[in-house]
Design an enzyme around this catalytic site. Sequence first.
Site, short mmCIF file in Angstrom:
data_model
loop_
_atom_site.label_atom_id
_atom_site.label_comp_id
_atom_site.label_asym_id
_atom_site.label_seq_id
_atom_site.Cartn_x
_atom_site.Cartn_y
_atom_site.Cartn_z
N THR A 140 -5.07 25.68 38.83
CA THR A 140 -4.70 25.63 40.24
C THR A 140 -5.25 26.88 40.93
O THR A 140 -5.50 27.89 40.28
CB THR A 140 -3.17 25.51 40.42
OG1 THR A 140 -2.54 26.59 39.75
CG2 THR A 140 -2.66 24.18 39.86
N THR B 61 -4.44 29.59 43.11
CA THR B 61 -3.91 30.95 43.00
C THR B 61 -3.82 31.39 41.55
O THR B 61 -4.14 32.53 41.21
CB THR B 61 -2.54 31.07 43.70
OG1 THR B 61 -2.71 30.71 45.07
CG2 THR B 61 -1.99 32.48 43.60
N CYS B 62 -3.42 30.48 40.69
CA CYS B 62 -3.27 30.80 39.27
C CYS B 62 -4.60 31.23 38.65
O CYS B 62 -4.67 32.19 37.89
CB CYS B 62 -2.69 29.61 38.52
SG CYS B 62 -1.11 29.03 39.18
N SER B 63 -5.66 30.51 38.99
CA SER B 63 -6.98 30.78 38.42
C SER B 63 -7.70 31.94 39.10
O SER B 63 -8.39 32.71 38.45
CB SER B 63 -7.87 29.54 38.51
OG SER B 63 -7.38 28.53 37.66
N VAL C 176 -4.02 34.97 36.66
CA VAL C 176 -4.58 35.32 35.35
C VAL C 176 -5.52 36.53 35.48
O VAL C 176 -5.40 37.49 34.70
CB VAL C 176 -5.27 34.12 34.69
CG1 VAL C 176 -6.00 34.56 33.41
CG2 VAL C 176 -4.26 33.02 34.37
#
Length: 168
Positions: free
Chosen positions: A52, A54-56, A60
């Site tokens: 997704t 923001t996550c990527s 992380v």
Amino acid sequence: MIKVGDELPDVTLQEYSEVEGNGCSIGPNPVKVREAAKGKTIALFAVPGAFTPTCSAKHVPSYLQNYDELKKAGVDEVWCVSVNDAHVMGAWARDQKSGGKVRMLADGSADFAKATGLTLDLTGRGMGVRMQRSSMLVKDGKVASVNVEAPGKFEVSDGATMLAQARG
């Protein structure tokens, strides 16, 4: 909701491990959370979903950028937990080049999310029950700090915040 002083839930997550070869993995392998956290300091962060935006793009990478300093601050392992299956988490680990730094742990049935009280219902967006964006500093299986993001935010669960907490 999980709070400072609580033990991590007694659930099992799943993890792929890289082996020699082009993108080949072994697993999924069970990771018993309490057993894996025993005697260690862990920077644990949770995301709503692998791959997704923001996550990527931010979450992380913020832990990868702060990894060396987290280790110097006494963090033994960095865990990323998401309600995805182990195959997806393994592919995301390769995409993020997180191998050897961030353990990508799958919470396929949302057992960890439910046990911590950090579920996020994204059924209306076609994603089902997920885990809220959050982070925890865990020492010997007990929560030393917990940071839960407000809906749609990325302000308190990043790698820099965790580093400040690890340095205490």
